[in-house]
Each structure stands twice: as C-alpha cells, then as structure tokens.
Design an enzyme around this catalytic site. Structure first.
Site, PDB file in Angstrom:
ATOM      1  N   HIS A  10       0.762  -1.350  -0.340  1.00 49.86           N
ATOM      2  CA  HIS A  10       0.227  -0.060  -0.167  1.00 49.86           C
ATOM      3  C   HIS A  10       0.496   1.255  -0.129  1.00 49.86           C
ATOM      4  CE1 HIS A  10      -3.807  -2.539   1.635  1.00 49.86           C
ATOM      5  NE2 HIS A  10      -3.149  -2.197   0.493  1.00 49.86           N
ATOM      6  N   THR A  39       3.081  -0.743  -7.271  1.00 47.35           N
ATOM      7  CA  THR A  39       4.102  -1.156  -6.788  1.00 47.35           C
ATOM      8  C   THR A  39       5.129  -2.112  -7.301  1.00 47.35           C
ATOM      9  OG1 THR A  39       2.842  -2.287  -5.177  1.00 47.35           O
ATOM     10  CG2 THR A  39       4.635  -3.275  -4.892  1.00 47.35           C
ATOM     11  N   GLY A  57      -4.020  -1.644  -7.462  1.00 46.23           N
ATOM     12  CA  GLY A  57      -5.088  -3.345  -6.243  1.00 46.23           C
ATOM     13  C   GLY A  57      -6.308  -2.032  -6.315  1.00 46.23           C
ATOM     14  N   ARG A  98      -7.905 -14.058   2.742  1.00 46.43           N
ATOM     15  CA  ARG A  98      -7.683 -15.723   2.509  1.00 46.43           C
ATOM     16  C   ARG A  98      -7.896 -16.674   1.760  1.00 46.43           C
ATOM     17  NH1 ARG A  98     -12.646 -17.996   0.709  1.00 46.43           N
ATOM     18  NH2 ARG A  98     -13.807 -19.090   1.893  1.00 46.43           N
TER      19      ARG A  98
HETATM   20  O1  LIG Z   1      -3.944  -1.282  -3.187  1.00 47.73           O
HETATM   21  C1  LIG Z   1      -3.240  -1.842  -3.021  1.00 47.73           C
HETATM   22  C2  LIG Z   1      -2.893  -3.453  -3.121  1.00 47.73           C
HETATM   23  O2  LIG Z   1      -4.073  -3.428  -2.546  1.00 47.73           O
HETATM   24  C3  LIG Z   1      -1.575  -1.858  -4.067  1.00 47.73           C
HETATM   25  O3  LIG Z   1      -2.010  -1.490  -5.119  1.00 47.73           O
HETATM   26  P1  LIG Z   1      -0.363  -0.344  -5.889  1.00 47.73           P
HETATM   27  O4  LIG Z   1       0.530  -0.994  -6.373  1.00 47.73           O
HETATM   28  O5  LIG Z   1      -1.604  -0.650  -8.259  1.00 47.73           O
HETATM   29  O6  LIG Z   1      -0.541   0.993  -5.338  1.00 47.73           O
END
Ligand SMILES: O=C(CO)COP(=O)(O)O
Length: 132
Positions: A10, A39, A57, A98
C-alpha cells in the site's frame, strides 16, 4: 530457484517495500515476481527488477493475484498493508488474504513477517513445508 512471489505494498508502505526488496535483491532476481501495478512499476524503475504487473490494487489487482493463487500459480505473497486507513478495495484485499489461507500459500502482511519468509526462502531455496 523458481519461486513465484507476489510483492504488493500500500502507498504508506511502498518505501519500506523498496528497502525490503533491496535487502533481498539477490533472492528476488532468482524469483518470478508479480505485483500490483504501482508497486511493480516502482520495483522495476528503482531496483531494475523484472516484475509482471497486474492491475493496480484499487482496480482489481488483488483479485487477479487471488485468481493466480487458486490456479496454483503463486508460491508466496508479501502484502505490506497500511492498517491506518480504509481502502476502497478492502473487500479485494481480504479476499486475497483469505484465498492464501484456503490454499496454504505463505503470506506476510507486515515487514517483519516478510523478512522471516524471505530469509526462509533464501535458506531453503524456496522450499516450504507441504501440508499433510
Ligand atoms: O492497493 C494495493 C494492494 O491492495 C496496491 O496496489 P498498487 O501496487 O497498484 O498501489
């Protein structure tokens, strides 16, 4: 070693992910890496790692990783989680975690556990215990 490893962080944990990845760069170069988009892009740009990128994400990248776990395509997940704020895709994150438990895939959600898993992978060349 052909360990298939997913690296996800995150926003508040991306800096720590880069430091962690730098510490284990030798190991990570031997793994098949995948990530959520932001990321993965950072790992590519800053450390030059070869990373397959899923969607970001919030756009479903965690769900893509969960699907990969279900199809037997992932050996380990590191998801450095920001616990201090709600995410629009909390349901997706919980689903991914999970599914890792359902399929007995080693999964770290904080940096110390991530370091333990990476150390283990380094020492055992990616061999994890098989459930009986
Ligand atoms: O939110 C994420 C995982 O839950 C990470 O996403 P990003 O790598 O696109 O920021």
């Amino acid at each position: 070693m052909d360990t298939r490893l997913a690296l996800v962080a995150h926003d508040a944990r991306k800096e720590r992910m880069l430091l962690l990845a730098r510490d284990y760069i030798g190991l990570l170069r031997e793994c098949r890496l995948c990530s959520t988009r932001t990321t993965g892009t950072l790992l590519r740009k800053v450390l030059g790692l070869d990373v397959e990128c899923m969607a970001s994400g919030p756009l479903g990248g965690d769900v893509q990783l969960a699907s990969r776990v279900i199809s037997g395509g992932l050996d380990m997940l590191i998801l450095l989680r920001d616990t201090q704020c709600a995410h629009p895709h909390d349901a997706d994150i919980n689903a991914l975690l999970r599914i890792c438990d359902v399929w007995n895939v080693p999964c770290a959600t904080n940096e110390v556990t991530a370091r333990i898993l990476l150390f283990h992978a380094q020492v055992t060349h990616g061999m994890f215990p098989t459930p009986l």
